[in-house]
Design a protein around this motif. Sequence first.
Motif, PDB file in Angstrom:
ATOM      1  N   HIS A 109      -7.940   2.046  -4.627  1.00 52.61           N
ATOM      2  CA  HIS A 109      -6.772   1.192  -4.808  1.00 52.61           C
ATOM      3  C   HIS A 109      -5.246   2.235  -4.784  1.00 52.61           C
ATOM      4  O   HIS A 109      -4.430   2.006  -4.204  1.00 52.61           O
ATOM      5  CB  HIS A 109      -6.835   0.307  -5.969  1.00 52.61           C
ATOM      6  CG  HIS A 109      -5.352  -0.343  -6.347  1.00 52.61           C
ATOM      7  ND1 HIS A 109      -5.114  -1.515  -5.699  1.00 52.61           N
ATOM      8  CD2 HIS A 109      -4.325   0.040  -7.341  1.00 52.61           C
ATOM      9  CE1 HIS A 109      -3.963  -1.864  -6.207  1.00 52.61           C
ATOM     10  NE2 HIS A 109      -3.593  -1.058  -7.163  1.00 52.61           N
ATOM     11  N   HIS A 113      -1.881   2.849  -2.487  1.00 54.07           N
ATOM     12  CA  HIS A 113      -0.550   3.167  -2.959  1.00 54.07           C
ATOM     13  C   HIS A 113      -0.168   4.431  -2.546  1.00 54.07           C
ATOM     14  O   HIS A 113       1.169   4.488  -1.919  1.00 54.07           O
ATOM     15  CB  HIS A 113      -0.646   3.207  -4.587  1.00 54.07           C
ATOM     16  CG  HIS A 113      -0.395   1.795  -5.161  1.00 54.07           C
ATOM     17  ND1 HIS A 113       0.640   0.853  -5.037  1.00 54.07           N
ATOM     18  CD2 HIS A 113      -1.075   1.167  -6.142  1.00 54.07           C
ATOM     19  CE1 HIS A 113       0.494  -0.121  -5.661  1.00 54.07           C
ATOM     20  NE2 HIS A 113      -0.628  -0.121  -6.307  1.00 54.07           N
ATOM     21  N   TYR A 130       2.759   8.470  -9.355  1.00 50.89           N
ATOM     22  CA  TYR A 130       2.398   7.148  -9.172  1.00 50.89           C
ATOM     23  C   TYR A 130       2.256   6.238 -10.581  1.00 50.89           C
ATOM     24  O   TYR A 130       1.722   6.705 -11.465  1.00 50.89           O
ATOM     25  CB  TYR A 130       0.755   7.146  -8.588  1.00 50.89           C
ATOM     26  CG  TYR A 130      -0.043   5.629  -8.820  1.00 50.89           C
ATOM     27  CD1 TYR A 130       0.721   4.622  -8.629  1.00 50.89           C
ATOM     28  CD2 TYR A 130      -1.321   5.949  -8.471  1.00 50.89           C
ATOM     29  CE1 TYR A 130      -0.160   3.594  -8.722  1.00 50.89           C
ATOM     30  CE2 TYR A 130      -2.003   5.060  -8.920  1.00 50.89           C
ATOM     31  CZ  TYR A 130      -1.448   3.857  -8.638  1.00 50.89           C
ATOM     32  OH  TYR A 130      -2.375   2.510  -8.791  1.00 50.89           O
ATOM     33  N   ASP A 262       1.243  -4.144  -5.437  1.00 49.39           N
ATOM     34  CA  ASP A 262      -0.050  -4.267  -5.058  1.00 49.39           C
ATOM     35  C   ASP A 262       0.130  -5.217  -3.623  1.00 49.39           C
ATOM     36  O   ASP A 262       0.602  -6.397  -3.671  1.00 49.39           O
ATOM     37  CB  ASP A 262      -0.943  -5.026  -5.866  1.00 49.39           C
ATOM     38  CG  ASP A 262      -1.412  -3.951  -7.107  1.00 49.39           C
ATOM     39  OD1 ASP A 262      -0.880  -2.886  -6.830  1.00 49.39           O
ATOM     40  OD2 ASP A 262      -2.240  -4.529  -7.915  1.00 49.39           O
TER      41      ASP A 262
HETATM   42 MG    MG Z   1      -1.379  -1.058  -8.119  1.00 47.95          MG
END
Ligand code: MG
Length: 303
Positions: A109, A113, A130, A262
């Motif tokens: 995941h 990103h 991040y 997301d």
């Molecule tokens: Mg996320």
Amino acid sequence: MPTVLGLEGSANKVGAGVVRDGVILSNCRATYVTPPGHGFAPGPTGRHHRRKLLGLVGAALRDAGLRPRDLDAVAFTRGPGMGSPLAAVAAVARTLAQVWELPLLGVNHCVGHIEMGRLLGRAPDPLVLYVSGGNTQISNEPSPGYNIEVLARRGRRLVELPYVVKGMDVSFSGLLSHLQAVTPKLLESGEATAEDLCFSLQETAFSMLTEVTERALALTRARHLLLVGGVACNRRLQEMLRTMCRARGAELCPIDERYCVDNGAMIAQAGWEMLRAGQVTELAQSGITQRYRTDEVEVTWRD
Ligand code: MG
């Protein structure tokens, strides 16, 4: 022209998106919203995703103007995230890959990103910050982080809060507990308002991030900074990093907020890179993993 369907569902958002050679053809999403003051538990979140995902896949194909046979692979989030939501999405990904006879791509995941940020930021070799939010329990209408951001704009007084930076590491442990402990007294005595407390929370947490990012820029001599993750949407964080970058002769890459939160397209994009590098996930290896560290991924698609 490899075309990849990406499925995301590691937390309270579930999404399906299609990417073809750096072009986002579709990005459909649904959010599991709980009553104000409540977080999202894994079980009900997973049930929400199970109800929504097939509809989102259909919408993503329709928006892209594609049929299943136009796809080259199905990418999905293997982790990190919450167990039940991850498992719900992985089951759909495995089923679709087998029915449509397509390779499966298990995506980290966080790498999703970052790869989406790299696609949109268009910087050759950026330093990446991040920033991902957990779930605070203050009030989630419309969302906890955004509520704090809005209140913080009217804050004036900076309350001193724990500021923990050691080298390149930051620790937010105890920050909210400290704030909760001092809040009743500060509010009662009129020393600070709720706005001041939100302001102080943001200034403290974001200063820590800006400090270590500045150190990283100095060490790597990177010319571009890429900000990704849900908290990248926060205007104050963007402002602080932009100011710091300018002072160092570096540049903050443009941020497209639609793809910070997301989404399925970011999983498709990371999957597209994996497919190009021949990094396909065998069905037997497609199990989800809740603690999937970014540095566990062997990135074979970059030098
Ligand atoms: Mg996320």
